[in-house]
Design a protein around this motif. Structure first.
Motif, PDB file in Angstrom:
ATOM      1  N   ARG A  60       3.941  15.154 -19.871  1.00  0.00           N
ATOM      2  CA  ARG A  60       3.505  14.723 -18.528  1.00  0.00           C
ATOM      3  C   ARG A  60       2.327  13.764 -18.570  1.00  0.00           C
ATOM      4  N   LYS A  61       1.841  13.452 -19.748  1.00  0.00           N
ATOM      5  CA  LYS A  61       0.626  12.623 -19.863  1.00  0.00           C
ATOM      6  C   LYS A  61       0.996  11.148 -20.044  1.00  0.00           C
ATOM      7  N   ILE A  62       0.376  10.340 -19.224  1.00  0.00           N
ATOM      8  CA  ILE A  62       0.638   8.899 -19.238  1.00  0.00           C
ATOM      9  C   ILE A  62      -0.667   8.210 -19.628  1.00  0.00           C
TER      10      ILE A  62
ATOM     11  N   ALA B  44       0.848  -1.205   0.000  1.00  0.00           N
ATOM     12  CA  ALA B  44       0.000   0.000   0.000  1.00  0.00           C
ATOM     13  C   ALA B  44       0.877   1.247   0.000  1.00  0.00           C
ATOM     14  N   HIS B  45       0.489   2.247  -0.784  1.00  0.00           N
ATOM     15  CA  HIS B  45       1.278   3.487  -0.789  1.00  0.00           C
ATOM     16  C   HIS B  45       0.904   4.384   0.392  1.00  0.00           C
ATOM     17  N   TYR B  46      -0.273   4.093   1.009  1.00  0.00           N
ATOM     18  CA  TYR B  46      -0.732   4.919   2.133  1.00  0.00           C
ATOM     19  C   TYR B  46      -1.772   4.101   2.893  1.00  0.00           C
TER      20      TYR B  46
ATOM     21  N   GLU C 207       1.610  13.569 -14.787  1.00  0.00           N
ATOM     22  CA  GLU C 207       2.748  13.607 -13.862  1.00  0.00           C
ATOM     23  C   GLU C 207       2.684  14.873 -13.014  1.00  0.00           C
ATOM     24  N   VAL C 208       2.928  14.712 -11.725  1.00  0.00           N
ATOM     25  CA  VAL C 208       2.941  15.863 -10.803  1.00  0.00           C
ATOM     26  C   VAL C 208       4.193  15.785  -9.923  1.00  0.00           C
ATOM     27  N   LYS C 209       4.509  16.892  -9.280  1.00  0.00           N
ATOM     28  CA  LYS C 209       5.592  16.926  -8.293  1.00  0.00           C
ATOM     29  C   LYS C 209       5.015  16.537  -6.927  1.00  0.00           C
TER      30      LYS C 209
ATOM     31  N   ASP D 169      -9.024   2.536 -11.049  1.00  0.00           N
ATOM     32  CA  ASP D 169      -8.202   3.735 -10.826  1.00  0.00           C
ATOM     33  C   ASP D 169      -6.984   3.404  -9.955  1.00  0.00           C
ATOM     34  N   GLU D 170      -7.221   2.665  -8.894  1.00  0.00           N
ATOM     35  CA  GLU D 170      -6.127   2.313  -7.977  1.00  0.00           C
ATOM     36  C   GLU D 170      -5.090   1.424  -8.670  1.00  0.00           C
ATOM     37  N   THR D 171      -5.590   0.466  -9.462  1.00  0.00           N
ATOM     38  CA  THR D 171      -4.663  -0.417 -10.180  1.00  0.00           C
ATOM     39  C   THR D 171      -3.823   0.408 -11.154  1.00  0.00           C
ATOM     40  N   LEU D 172      -4.485   1.323 -11.857  1.00  0.00           N
ATOM     41  CA  LEU D 172      -3.763   2.194 -12.792  1.00  0.00           C
ATOM     42  C   LEU D 172      -2.752   3.071 -12.043  1.00  0.00           C
ATOM     43  N   GLY D 173      -3.154   3.567 -10.867  1.00  0.00           N
ATOM     44  CA  GLY D 173      -2.249   4.421 -10.070  1.00  0.00           C
ATOM     45  C   GLY D 173      -1.000   3.658  -9.640  1.00  0.00           C
ATOM     46  N   SER D 174      -1.125   2.350  -9.476  1.00  0.00           N
ATOM     47  CA  SER D 174       0.024   1.541  -9.044  1.00  0.00           C
ATOM     48  C   SER D 174       1.094   1.438 -10.120  1.00  0.00           C
TER      49      SER D 174
ATOM     50  N   ILE E  24       5.528  10.105 -10.321  1.00  0.00           N
ATOM     51  CA  ILE E  24       4.297  10.337  -9.570  1.00  0.00           C
ATOM     52  C   ILE E  24       3.280  10.950 -10.519  1.00  0.00           C
ATOM     53  N   ALA E  25       2.150  10.287 -10.621  1.00  0.00           N
ATOM     54  CA  ALA E  25       1.111  10.777 -11.532  1.00  0.00           C
ATOM     55  C   ALA E  25      -0.257  10.560 -10.902  1.00  0.00           C
ATOM     56  N   VAL E  26      -1.176  11.476 -11.200  1.00  0.00           N
ATOM     57  CA  VAL E  26      -2.539  11.379 -10.670  1.00  0.00           C
ATOM     58  C   VAL E  26      -3.523  11.249 -11.828  1.00  0.00           C
ATOM     59  N   THR E  27      -4.677  10.703 -11.546  1.00  0.00           N
ATOM     60  CA  THR E  27      -5.691  10.518 -12.580  1.00  0.00           C
ATOM     61  C   THR E  27      -6.158  11.871 -13.093  1.00  0.00           C
ATOM     62  N   GLY E  28      -6.053  12.080 -14.405  1.00  0.00           N
ATOM     63  CA  GLY E  28      -6.640  13.275 -15.015  1.00  0.00           C
ATOM     64  C   GLY E  28      -7.999  12.921 -15.573  1.00  0.00           C
ATOM     65  N   ARG E  29      -8.035  11.803 -16.290  1.00  0.00           N
ATOM     66  CA  ARG E  29      -9.297  11.364 -16.916  1.00  0.00           C
ATOM     67  C   ARG E  29      -9.378   9.852 -16.859  1.00  0.00           C
TER      68      ARG E  29
HETATM   69  C1  LIG Z   1       0.504   8.554  -5.279  1.00  0.00           C
HETATM   70  C2  LIG Z   1      -0.520   8.149  -6.305  1.00  0.00           C
HETATM   71  C3  LIG Z   1      -1.881   7.675  -5.741  1.00  0.00           C
HETATM   72  C4  LIG Z   1      -2.720   7.070  -6.830  1.00  0.00           C
HETATM   73  C5  LIG Z   1      -4.185   6.866  -6.397  1.00  0.00           C
HETATM   74  C6  LIG Z   1      -5.083   6.459  -7.535  1.00  0.00           C
HETATM   75  C7  LIG Z   1      -5.126   7.580  -8.570  1.00  0.00           C
HETATM   76  C8  LIG Z   1      -5.972   8.722  -8.066  1.00  0.00           C
HETATM   77  O1  LIG Z   1      -7.129   8.561  -7.709  1.00  0.00           O
HETATM   78  S1  LIG Z   1      -5.260  10.278  -8.058  1.00  0.00           S
HETATM   79  C9  LIG Z   1      -6.609  11.330  -7.380  1.00  0.00           C
HETATM   80  C10 LIG Z   1      -7.557  11.854  -8.434  1.00  0.00           C
HETATM   81  N1  LIG Z   1      -6.946  12.866  -9.283  1.00  0.00           N
HETATM   82  C11 LIG Z   1      -6.772  14.151  -8.856  1.00  0.00           C
HETATM   83  O2  LIG Z   1      -7.082  14.506  -7.739  1.00  0.00           O
HETATM   84  C12 LIG Z   1      -6.187  15.105  -9.848  1.00  0.00           C
HETATM   85  C13 LIG Z   1      -6.864  16.488  -9.728  1.00  0.00           C
HETATM   86  N2  LIG Z   1      -6.431  17.347 -10.866  1.00  0.00           N
HETATM   87  C14 LIG Z   1      -5.344  18.113 -10.751  1.00  0.00           C
HETATM   88  O3  LIG Z   1      -4.732  18.245  -9.707  1.00  0.00           O
HETATM   89  C15 LIG Z   1      -4.892  18.833 -12.002  1.00  0.00           C
HETATM   90  O4  LIG Z   1      -5.962  19.002 -12.885  1.00  0.00           O
HETATM   91  C16 LIG Z   1      -3.756  18.043 -12.738  1.00  0.00           C
HETATM   92  C17 LIG Z   1      -2.513  17.927 -11.838  1.00  0.00           C
HETATM   93  C18 LIG Z   1      -4.230  16.630 -13.145  1.00  0.00           C
HETATM   94  C19 LIG Z   1      -3.390  18.762 -14.047  1.00  0.00           C
HETATM   95  O5  LIG Z   1      -3.171  20.104 -13.727  1.00  0.00           O
HETATM   96  P1  LIG Z   1      -1.864  20.872 -14.259  1.00  0.00           P
HETATM   97  O6  LIG Z   1      -0.634  20.301 -13.639  1.00  0.00           O
HETATM   98  O7  LIG Z   1      -2.102  22.322 -14.102  1.00  0.00           O
HETATM   99  O8  LIG Z   1      -1.858  20.400 -15.771  1.00  0.00           O
HETATM  100  P2  LIG Z   1      -1.856  21.280 -17.085  1.00  0.00           P
HETATM  101  O9  LIG Z   1      -0.564  22.054 -17.118  1.00  0.00           O
HETATM  102  O10 LIG Z   1      -3.134  21.995 -17.273  1.00  0.00           O
HETATM  103  O11 LIG Z   1      -1.814  20.112 -18.170  1.00  0.00           O
HETATM  104  C20 LIG Z   1      -0.667  19.292 -18.383  1.00  0.00           C
HETATM  105  C21 LIG Z   1      -0.993  18.352 -19.528  1.00  0.00           C
HETATM  106  O12 LIG Z   1      -1.975  17.407 -19.050  1.00  0.00           O
HETATM  107  C22 LIG Z   1      -3.160  17.469 -19.832  1.00  0.00           C
HETATM  108  N3  LIG Z   1      -4.295  17.343 -18.923  1.00  0.00           N
HETATM  109  C23 LIG Z   1      -4.569  18.084 -17.833  1.00  0.00           C
HETATM  110  N4  LIG Z   1      -5.693  17.668 -17.246  1.00  0.00           N
HETATM  111  C24 LIG Z   1      -6.140  16.617 -17.997  1.00  0.00           C
HETATM  112  C25 LIG Z   1      -7.263  15.774 -17.901  1.00  0.00           C
HETATM  113  N5  LIG Z   1      -8.181  15.917 -16.929  1.00  0.00           N
HETATM  114  N6  LIG Z   1      -7.394  14.793 -18.818  1.00  0.00           N
HETATM  115  C26 LIG Z   1      -6.489  14.623 -19.805  1.00  0.00           C
HETATM  116  N7  LIG Z   1      -5.395  15.421 -19.962  1.00  0.00           N
HETATM  117  C27 LIG Z   1      -5.251  16.405 -19.063  1.00  0.00           C
HETATM  118  C28 LIG Z   1      -3.150  18.837 -20.483  1.00  0.00           C
HETATM  119  O13 LIG Z   1      -3.877  18.825 -21.693  1.00  0.00           O
HETATM  120  C29 LIG Z   1      -1.658  19.068 -20.703  1.00  0.00           C
HETATM  121  O14 LIG Z   1      -1.270  18.391 -21.868  1.00  0.00           O
HETATM  122  P3  LIG Z   1      -0.178  19.056 -22.870  1.00  0.00           P
HETATM  123  O15 LIG Z   1       1.126  19.018 -22.089  1.00  0.00           O
HETATM  124  O16 LIG Z   1      -0.180  18.164 -24.056  1.00  0.00           O
HETATM  125  O17 LIG Z   1      -0.649  20.443 -23.120  1.00  0.00           O
END
Ligand SMILES: CCCCCCCC(=O)SCCNC(=O)CCNC(=O)[C@H](O)C(C)(C)COP(=O)(O)OP(=O)(O)OC[C@H]1O[C@@H](n2cnc3c(N)ncnc32)[C@H](O)[C@@H]1OP(=O)(O)O
Length: 194
Positions: free
Chosen positions: A132-134, A32-34, A159-161, A87-92, A100-105
């Motif tokens: 930064r898109k995976i 588990a990551h957390y 990808e995020v910091k 989502d969790e499996t993908l996050g792994s 480090i990357a979070v779900t965008g879509r």
């Molecule tokens: C430690 C990991 C735990 C994993 C747990 C399981 C996974 C999760 O549930 S994570 C939680 C759910 N997700 C979140 O909370 C994310 C919330 N969203 C955010 O924080 C922001 O919208 C974030 C970080 C995704 C993007 O914001 P930001 O860094 O400003 O991105 P931005 O500069 O606008 O875009 C960067 C690139 O991503 C693309 N992008 C941004 N948002 C999206 C999106 N929703 N869908 C698709 N592409 C996107 C942009 O088009 C851009 O592409 P390009 O470089 O080609 O122009």
């Protein structure tokens, strides 16, 4: 127009994903990551308690047993819970890329109903990376790892910091994580990413 695209299909100049040299070996359980993560944490009684294993390449597998607390319709898993499992499996997959990357879509297809007590056999892989898109996909099968697909998803993770979490998480939990040596070990695994 904003110009931002949220398409789930990688652009033509996307590149293949790269497995990090220090990724867990194929077959190794990714812990588990957390502890309080609803998807994988052991500290959440009604959580999914997903057990994820590293696969070959940039791929993971996981198992999730649907429990009573996960129902939507009587005796059937809630669709949102199944999306969480995907989502969790993908996050792994973060553990295989050490990015480090979070779900965008996340786009989910529900193909078959999933009864309570079913074990969902999940499989996820990264298909391409662009900046930064995976781009990644996941499936959940029932009746065994080769059984019929019950749910599937296409997703874009971004990808995020580390600051994404430090600056946005509720301060109490962030403080607790930063003062826990075990949690810091998890964080450091990502700091060494080249
Ligand atoms: C430690 C990991 C735990 C994993 C747990 C399981 C996974 C999760 O549930 S994570 C939680 C759910 N997700 C979140 O909370 C994310 C919330 N969203 C955010 O924080 C922001 O919208 C974030 C970080 C995704 C993007 O914001 P930001 O860094 O400003 O991105 P931005 O500069 O606008 O875009 C960067 C690139 O991503 C693309 N992008 C941004 N948002 C999206 C999106 N929703 N869908 C698709 N592409 C996107 C942009 O088009 C851009 O592409 P390009 O470089 O080609 O122009």
């Amino acid at each position: 127009m904003s110009g931002r695209t949220t398409a789930l299909t990688p652009p033509a100049d996307a590149r293949p994903p790269v497995r990090h040299p220090e990724a867990p070996a194929p077959g190794e359980v990714i812990g588990a990551h957390y502890d309080n993560c609803f998807g994988c944490g052991g500290g959440v009684p009604h959580g999914l308690h997903l057990e994820v294993r590293a696969g070959e390449g940039v791929r993971v597998t996981a198992e999730f047993r649907v429990r009573e607390a996960h129902q939507g319709a009587p005796g059937l898993a809630h669709g949102g819970v199944l999306a969480t499992a995907l989502d969790e499996t993908l996050g792994s997959l973060n553990w295989l890329t050490r990015v480090i990357a979070v779900t965008g879509r996340l786009e989910t297809d529900y193909v078959l109903p999933v009864p309570v007590d079913t074990v969902l056999h999940l499989d996820a892989e990264v298909s391409a990376v662009h900046g930064r898109k995976i781009y990644c996909t996941a499936t959940g099968r029932i009746g065994g790892p080769e059984g019929p697909v019950a749910v599937r998803a296409d997703a874009v993770f971004i990808e995020v910091k580390l600051e994404h979490f430090v600056n946005n998480g509720r301060p109490a939990e962030i403080k607790a994580v930063l003062s826990d040596p075990d949690q810091l070990k998890v964080v450091r695994a990502f700091e060494v990413n080249p």
